[in-house]
Design a protein around this motif. Structure first.
Motif, PDB file in Angstrom:
ATOM      1  N   ARG A  80       0.847  -1.208   0.000  1.00 47.90           N
ATOM      2  CA  ARG A  80       0.000   0.000   0.000  1.00 47.90           C
ATOM      3  C   ARG A  80       0.875   1.247   0.000  1.00 47.90           C
ATOM      4  N   SER A  84       1.173   4.242  -2.848  1.00 49.02           N
ATOM      5  CA  SER A  84       0.992   5.654  -2.492  1.00 49.02           C
ATOM      6  C   SER A  84       2.231   6.477  -2.841  1.00 49.02           C
ATOM      7  N   ILE A 119      -7.749   0.701  -4.993  1.00 48.31           N
ATOM      8  CA  ILE A 119      -6.922   1.833  -5.447  1.00 48.31           C
ATOM      9  C   ILE A 119      -7.792   2.907  -6.094  1.00 48.31           C
ATOM     10  N   ALA A 122      -9.332   5.175  -3.707  1.00 41.82           N
ATOM     11  CA  ALA A 122      -8.386   6.131  -3.110  1.00 41.82           C
ATOM     12  C   ALA A 122      -8.048   7.264  -4.078  1.00 41.82           C
ATOM     13  N   LYS A 198      -5.063  11.989  -4.221  1.00 46.96           N
ATOM     14  CA  LYS A 198      -5.555  10.992  -3.279  1.00 46.96           C
ATOM     15  C   LYS A 198      -6.669  11.590  -2.421  1.00 46.96           C
ATOM     16  N   ILE A 202      -6.026   3.676   0.921  1.00 44.85           N
ATOM     17  CA  ILE A 202      -6.266   2.398   0.246  1.00 44.85           C
ATOM     18  C   ILE A 202      -6.699   1.405   1.318  1.00 44.85           C
TER      19      ILE A 202
END
Length: 387
Positions: A80, A84, A119, A122, A198, A202
């Motif tokens: 994760r 990111s 994803i 997010a 974002k 997630i």
């Protein structure tokens, strides 16, 4: 080497679960072996890798990101963070997202849908900048696979991506890689990079995956039920269309037959008149046979010749009409057979109306032709006795 003064470097983020071929596709796009890939039971990519290259007239920083779903929570948490990190590095730049799906005997895997949704929730990928790839497909797959799978993906993802691509299973170093590279670069250059911000974390943990997969299975069942329902509706519409087309043809054939029978009646009336007049012109010609230069003899001969020519034309036309009626009768019988194949006996009434409208039509009831008798015989055999 990137020239100084380059206006922008776009991001190209390749996402997908372990084993779907992200690294392999990244190397194909680059045209060289940069990202490590291998056939292995566990994931090969553990950290985000990136490299900048030129594709067409644009520069892209290509990110190869580890797969999100792994066998333990710690690995998922690390992955994760890697996802990111890649998006964070490109937060000021427009980027293209490539999401790679694997498959299991052609079926899109639930785990790939789960990762995509996590994803997507997010970063909310813009469809214009999203490329979906279903990778490693057998080249001899059914001809309808791509179309059917595209519809399934759109339903499961809930969005219409900019492009959905289907890539055959490739051999390392095989000649097809050049064609695939050209194909992928063309697609990348023709989507619109977007800035992705974002908006949520997630949210994916190992114990939530079975629940999400169960939800996906229910969604698949709903989609399949809807598909069957739609296929049933479409099949009914197609059948109704076929029936309507055949009924229109049937009505046209009956109209043509009635018109031809009326023409026959008209010709036969004219024929009787012409035969009668021929007798008169012959009698007058005989009466003035001793005066061949007289107006009476000349007019009688001319009129007799005209009548004979018209009679010959009418007989030739009658022969053509006779052929047309026989062909039309066979066409009517064929249409009735086809309608019977589609709808059984449900359309008998439509036929009876057309047939009775013809056989009781006062303008053709006295026409002497086998058409009506033959059609009557067919009707009795095909539909049963009629009054």
């Amino acid at each position: 080497m990137i020239p100084q003064g380059t206006a922008d470097i776009y991001g190209l983020v390749i996402i997908g679960n372990s084993g779907v071929g992200k690294s392999f596709l990244g190397n194909i796009i680059l045209g060289k072996q940069y990202f490590k890939h291998d056939f292995a039971a566990r994931s090969v990519t553990h950290q985000t890798e990136s490299i900048t290259c030129q594709l067409g007239d644009k520069y892209y920083r290509i990110y190869n990101i580890p797969g999100l779903i792994e066998g333990d929570e710690e690995r998922i948490a690390l992955n994760r963070r890697e996802v990111s990190r890649a998006f964070e590095e490109q937060k000021e730049h427009s980027l293209v997202v490539i999401y790679v799906f694997g498959h299991q005997n052609g079926r899109i895997r639930n785990e790939d849908i789960v990762t995509f949704r996590a994803i997507y929730n997010a970063y909310t990928f813009n469809p214009d900048s999203l490329i979906i790839i279903v990778n490693g497909l057998p080249p001899d797959r059914p001809s309808t696979y791509d179309t059917d799978t595209q519809a399934t993906l759109i339903g499961l993802l809930g969005i219409q991506p900019g492009r959905i691509c289907f890539i055959d299973r490739l051999k390392l170093g095989g000649p097809q890689q050049i064609d695939v590279r050209t194909y992928l670069i063309d697609i990348i250059l023709n989507v619109r990079p977007q800035v992705h911000t974002k908006t949520n974390d997630i949210n994916l943990m190992i114990d939530t995956v079975p629940q999400l997969e169960a939800e996906l299975n229910n969604l698949r069942i709903e989609m399949e039920n809807e598909r069957h329902e739609h296929e049933g509706v479409i099949a009914n519409m197609e059948r109704e269309y076929e029936v309507t087309q055949r009924l229109l043809v049937l009505r046209r054939l009956f109209c043509q037959a009635k018109a031809n029978l009326r023409r026959l009646e008209s010709f036969r009336e004219q024929q009787e008149y012409l035969i009668h007049m021929l007798g008169q012109w012959e009698a007058e010609e005989i009466a003035y046979a001793d005066e061949p230069s007289s107006d009476h003899y000349i007019v009688a001969g001319t009129n007799k010749q005209d009548a004979e020519e018209q009679l010959a034309k009418n007989l030739a036309t009658e022969d053509q009409i006779d052929v047309a009626l026989n062909v039309g009768r066979r066409d009517i019988e064929q249409i009735c057979y086809e309608l019977g194949q589609i709808y059984g006996g449900k359309l008998d009434r439509e036929y009876y109306i057309l047939f009775d409208n013809m056989r009781f039509d006062s303008t053709i009831i006295d026409v002497k032709h086998s058409f009506l008798n033959d059609l009557y015989e067919f009707t009795c055999c095909r539909f049963g006795g009629i009054e």
